[in-house]
Enzyme design. Structure first.
Site, mmCIF file in Angstrom:
data_model
loop_
_atom_site.group_PDB
_atom_site.id
_atom_site.type_symbol
_atom_site.label_atom_id
_atom_site.label_comp_id
_atom_site.label_asym_id
_atom_site.label_seq_id
_atom_site.Cartn_x
_atom_site.Cartn_y
_atom_site.Cartn_z
ATOM 1 N N LYS A 49 20.793 46.297 88.576
ATOM 2 C CA LYS A 49 20.649 47.716 88.960
ATOM 3 C C LYS A 49 19.830 47.874 90.250
ATOM 4 O O LYS A 49 20.242 48.568 91.172
ATOM 5 C CB LYS A 49 19.943 48.522 87.838
ATOM 6 C CG LYS A 49 20.652 48.500 86.507
ATOM 7 C CD LYS A 49 19.983 49.429 85.505
ATOM 8 C CE LYS A 49 18.597 49.010 85.071
ATOM 9 N NZ LYS A 49 18.515 47.738 84.315
ATOM 10 N N ARG A 74 16.449 56.054 79.986
ATOM 11 C CA ARG A 74 16.511 54.889 79.102
ATOM 12 C C ARG A 74 16.546 55.297 77.634
ATOM 13 O O ARG A 74 16.613 54.423 76.766
ATOM 14 C CB ARG A 74 15.274 54.027 79.339
ATOM 15 C CG ARG A 74 15.522 52.802 80.218
ATOM 16 C CD ARG A 74 14.206 52.154 80.397
ATOM 17 N NE ARG A 74 14.188 50.779 80.686
ATOM 18 C CZ ARG A 74 13.942 50.279 81.893
ATOM 19 N NH1 ARG A 74 13.802 51.073 82.916
ATOM 20 N NH2 ARG A 74 13.827 48.992 82.038
ATOM 21 N N ARG A 134 14.103 35.183 88.681
ATOM 22 C CA ARG A 134 13.903 36.304 89.605
ATOM 23 C C ARG A 134 12.503 36.289 90.203
ATOM 24 O O ARG A 134 11.523 36.005 89.524
ATOM 25 C CB ARG A 134 14.129 37.605 88.838
ATOM 26 C CG ARG A 134 13.881 38.849 89.651
ATOM 27 C CD ARG A 134 14.534 40.040 89.044
ATOM 28 N NE ARG A 134 13.771 40.617 87.954
ATOM 29 C CZ ARG A 134 14.068 41.772 87.380
ATOM 30 N NH1 ARG A 134 15.120 42.457 87.782
ATOM 31 N NH2 ARG A 134 13.345 42.244 86.391
ATOM 32 N N ARG A 153 7.572 38.602 87.839
ATOM 33 C CA ARG A 153 7.080 39.705 87.012
ATOM 34 C C ARG A 153 6.634 39.177 85.655
ATOM 35 O O ARG A 153 7.276 38.296 85.096
ATOM 36 C CB ARG A 153 8.202 40.734 86.814
ATOM 37 C CG ARG A 153 8.313 41.714 87.937
ATOM 38 C CD ARG A 153 9.529 42.582 87.825
ATOM 39 N NE ARG A 153 9.736 43.213 86.534
ATOM 40 C CZ ARG A 153 10.670 44.123 86.289
ATOM 41 N NH1 ARG A 153 11.477 44.507 87.255
ATOM 42 N NH2 ARG A 153 10.814 44.655 85.110
ATOM 43 N N ARG A 164 12.798 42.903 75.750
ATOM 44 C CA ARG A 164 13.394 43.955 76.581
ATOM 45 C C ARG A 164 14.874 44.152 76.246
ATOM 46 O O ARG A 164 15.380 45.268 76.269
ATOM 47 C CB ARG A 164 13.217 43.607 78.064
ATOM 48 C CG ARG A 164 11.764 43.773 78.503
ATOM 49 C CD ARG A 164 11.497 43.090 79.813
ATOM 50 N NE ARG A 164 12.170 43.679 80.933
ATOM 51 C CZ ARG A 164 12.456 43.016 82.062
ATOM 52 N NH1 ARG A 164 12.134 41.750 82.195
ATOM 53 N NH2 ARG A 164 13.050 43.642 83.038
HETATM 54 P P1 AMP Z 1 12.266 47.978 84.968
HETATM 55 O O1 AMP Z 1 11.732 47.514 86.287
HETATM 56 O O2 AMP Z 1 13.257 49.088 85.109
HETATM 57 O O3 AMP Z 1 12.768 46.853 84.110
HETATM 58 O O4 AMP Z 1 11.011 48.618 84.186
HETATM 59 C C1 AMP Z 1 9.847 47.859 83.888
HETATM 60 C C2 AMP Z 1 9.085 48.503 82.764
HETATM 61 O O5 AMP Z 1 8.639 49.817 83.159
HETATM 62 C C3 AMP Z 1 9.872 48.731 81.472
HETATM 63 O O6 AMP Z 1 9.929 47.593 80.638
HETATM 64 C C4 AMP Z 1 9.086 49.886 80.840
HETATM 65 O O7 AMP Z 1 7.884 49.430 80.265
HETATM 66 C C5 AMP Z 1 8.723 50.733 82.066
HETATM 67 N N1 AMP Z 1 9.791 51.730 82.350
HETATM 68 C C6 AMP Z 1 10.558 51.820 83.480
HETATM 69 N N2 AMP Z 1 11.430 52.845 83.399
HETATM 70 C C7 AMP Z 1 11.223 53.421 82.194
HETATM 71 C C8 AMP Z 1 11.805 54.528 81.511
HETATM 72 N N3 AMP Z 1 12.808 55.242 82.045
HETATM 73 N N4 AMP Z 1 11.315 54.836 80.285
HETATM 74 C C9 AMP Z 1 10.306 54.150 79.728
HETATM 75 N N5 AMP Z 1 9.723 53.083 80.296
HETATM 76 C C10 AMP Z 1 10.164 52.714 81.527
#
Ligand code: AMP
Length: 219
Positions: A13, A88, A122, A155, A166
């Site tokens: 994404k 999400r 990554r 990360r 996740r």
């Molecule tokens: P990502 O980089 O999109 O994988 O997001 C990393 C982390 O940020 C996730 O595992 C959540 O802890 C938090 N996070 C990001 N976007 C959301 C969302 N829309 N709702 C809830 N938590 C989020």
């Protein structure tokens, strides 16, 4: 165009959205980047949400919805945006409906084996957030960002045990959105079965879908 990128963690994404942003001239809005920025700045909010992010579970809806709503009010979003990592949950999608009318949802379908391999390899730039991959998208100089010279890091939530969590969270809380957006006639699937497909090939497919959707919208 107001576009949502949907798909499991590691589906691409962020990589595709950052390229689409250059092609379409609309901002790429990643709630994950926003969360990491708050944590990095050690704001009171950052301290509160760090634990969720480190464990690979979702930050509470009310916090993330508020952050996103503030971001979408900015001037650069007036002609559209690409959302990456939001919504999400069904609750977030319903909140989004009240803030903006979404034109298209790109659903990236990627098998778990590819996700796990991709995420474990990554690397992210600590300065500009650019995404690299040791198998498919290597930086020119080891450990250094091609774009800004920043240092690359892994990360915390890209460790194997957190990746599994996740994926579980995705299946339970986010996957129902596929049905939600299908029912609204907004969802288009883009499948990636091969780890080595270059990002530009996938981006080309997505751009085609966006063009078709624009034509439908204007007809
Ligand atoms: P990502 O980089 O999109 O994988 O997001 C990393 C982390 O940020 C996730 O595992 C959540 O802890 C938090 N996070 C990001 N976007 C959301 C969302 N829309 N709702 C809830 N938590 C989020």
């Amino acid at each position: 165009m107001r576009i949502v990128m949907l798909g499991p963690p590691g589906a691409g994404k962020g990589t595709y959205a950052s390229r689409l942003t250059e092609i379409l001239g609309i901002p790429h809005i990643s709630t994950g980047d926003m969360v990491r920025e708050e944590i990095k700045k050690q704001t009171p909010l950052g301290k509160r949400i760090k634990e969720y992010s480190d464990r690979g579970i979702l930050v509470p809806d009310e916090i993330i919805i508020k952050l996103l709503a503030e971001r979408l009010k900015k001037q650069d979003c007036k002609d559209g945006f690409i959302l990456d990592g939001f919504p999400r949950t069904i609750n977030q999608a319903e909140a989004l409906e009240k803030i903006a009318k979404i034109d298209l949802v790109i659903n990236l379908e990627v098998p778990d084996e590819i996700i796990i391999t991709r995420l474990s390899n990554r690397l992210i730039c600590g300065k500009c957030g650019a995404i690299y991959n040791l198998l498919t998208l290597k930086p020119k100089k080891e450990g250094i960002c091609d774009k800004c010279g920043g240092k690359l890091y892994q990360r915390k939530d890209d460790r194997p045990e957190v990746i599994r969590e996740r994926l579980k969270v995705y299946r339970k809380q986010t996957e129902p959105l596929i049905e939600y957006y299908t029912k609204r006639g907004l969802l288009r699937n883009v499948r990636c079965d091969d780890l080595m497909i270059p990002p530009e090939v996938m981006v080309k497919k997505i751009v085609e879908i966006i063009k078709q959707q624009k034509e439908i919208k204007s007809s």
